[in-house]
Design a protein around this motif. Structure first.
Motif, short mmCIF file in Angstrom:
data_model
loop_
_atom_site.label_atom_id
_atom_site.label_comp_id
_atom_site.label_asym_id
_atom_site.label_seq_id
_atom_site.Cartn_x
_atom_site.Cartn_y
_atom_site.Cartn_z
N PRO A 64 0.82 -1.23 0.00
CA PRO A 64 0.00 0.00 0.00
C PRO A 64 0.84 1.27 0.00
O PRO A 64 0.52 2.24 -0.70
N GLU A 65 1.95 1.27 0.77
CA GLU A 65 2.82 2.45 0.84
C GLU A 65 3.51 2.69 -0.51
O GLU A 65 3.60 3.83 -0.98
N THR A 68 0.93 3.96 -3.09
CA THR A 68 0.62 5.38 -2.86
C THR A 68 1.73 6.27 -3.40
O THR A 68 1.48 7.25 -4.10
N ARG A 119 -8.53 0.33 -3.10
CA ARG A 119 -9.17 1.12 -2.03
C ARG A 119 -9.21 0.41 -0.68
O ARG A 119 -8.89 0.99 0.35
N SER A 120 -9.59 -0.86 -0.67
CA SER A 120 -9.73 -1.56 0.61
C SER A 120 -8.39 -1.80 1.30
O SER A 120 -8.34 -2.08 2.51
N SER A 121 -7.29 -1.69 0.57
CA SER A 121 -5.96 -1.91 1.15
C SER A 121 -5.31 -0.62 1.63
O SER A 121 -4.27 -0.67 2.29
N LEU A 122 -5.90 0.52 1.28
CA LEU A 122 -5.28 1.81 1.58
C LEU A 122 -5.95 2.50 2.76
O LEU A 122 -7.15 2.37 2.97
N SER A 123 -5.16 3.25 3.50
CA SER A 123 -5.70 4.06 4.60
C SER A 123 -6.35 5.31 4.02
O SER A 123 -6.12 5.67 2.86
N GLU A 124 -7.15 5.99 4.83
CA GLU A 124 -7.77 7.25 4.39
C GLU A 124 -6.70 8.28 4.02
O GLU A 124 -6.87 9.04 3.06
N GLU A 125 -5.62 8.29 4.78
CA GLU A 125 -4.53 9.23 4.50
C GLU A 125 -3.89 8.95 3.14
O GLU A 125 -3.60 9.88 2.37
N GLN A 126 -3.70 7.67 2.83
CA GLN A 126 -3.12 7.30 1.53
C GLN A 126 -4.06 7.66 0.39
O GLN A 126 -3.63 8.19 -0.64
#
Length: 200
Positions: A64-65, A68, A119-126
């Protein structure tokens, strides 16, 4: 005396070569944009870069990082390219065709599909980081539309809404490119569709 010791775990690189992090980011962005989120693994990215998976983990906590960082890098490059094209010394219509042709000429998976997968793998911040980077492109286009409105070249409209609408149609246009239509022809068709609604 200056030490030549590297930070433990930091991947080696020769002088004048892109850093491992730059290479990873570039290759990851290409793979994610071509294949989507789910289809790309860190092992696949490592292989494409000629490094170990541990080298990727040195810079990024996980997929995820890296996703992003890769997507925001893609958006930054697109923003810079869009800004340069829109500064060309030619009428707005021709500049919009240049921007559209450049976007359509780059084969990649549908951005909305890529984001839906991720989407489901990412944080709101990402997600916010990626959205802000994408908005940068629309804001650049909107700025040039606003300038043309002020100069009386096009009629009064909401510049940002128009920029988003153009981007949305270009996204759909990628499907037409896949069917064999040329980027140049389709770019003119799309901009003409908008232009006839903008001209005074």
């Amino acid at each position: 005396m200056k030490s030549n010791l590297r930070t433990p775990g930091r991947p080696k690189r020769k002088e004048q070569e892109p850093s491992v992090q730059e290479t990873v980011l570039f290759k990851a962005s290409m793979l994610f944009m071509e294949l989507g989120y789910e289809a790309v693994s860190l092992q696949q990215i490592a292989k494409a870069c000629g490094v170990t998976k541990a080298s990727i983990y040195y810079y990024y906590k996980g997929k995820p990082e890296l996703f992003t960082a890769a997507l925001t890098a893609v958006m930054r490059r697109a923003s810079e390219r869009t800004a340069a094209l829109l500064e060309e010394d030619m009428p707005l219509r021709e500049r919009l065709i240049l921007v559209s042709e450049t976007k359509l000429g780059r084969q990649h998976a549908d951005f909305e599909t890529i984001m839906r997968e991720a989407r489901s793998s990412l944080s709101e911040e990402q997600l916010d980081d990626i959205r802000r980077a994408e908005e940068g492109i629309h804001e650049i286009i909107a700025g040039h539309l606003a300038r043309s409105i002020e100069q009386g070249e096009i009629r009064q409209t909401d510049p940002l809404l128009t920029a988003y609408a153009l981007s949305a149609v270009l996204m759909v246009g990628n499907r037409e490119i896949a069917k064999g239509k040329t980027a140049e022809k389709l770019a003119r068709e799309i901009v003409d569709l908008f232009w006839h609604g903008l001209e005074k």
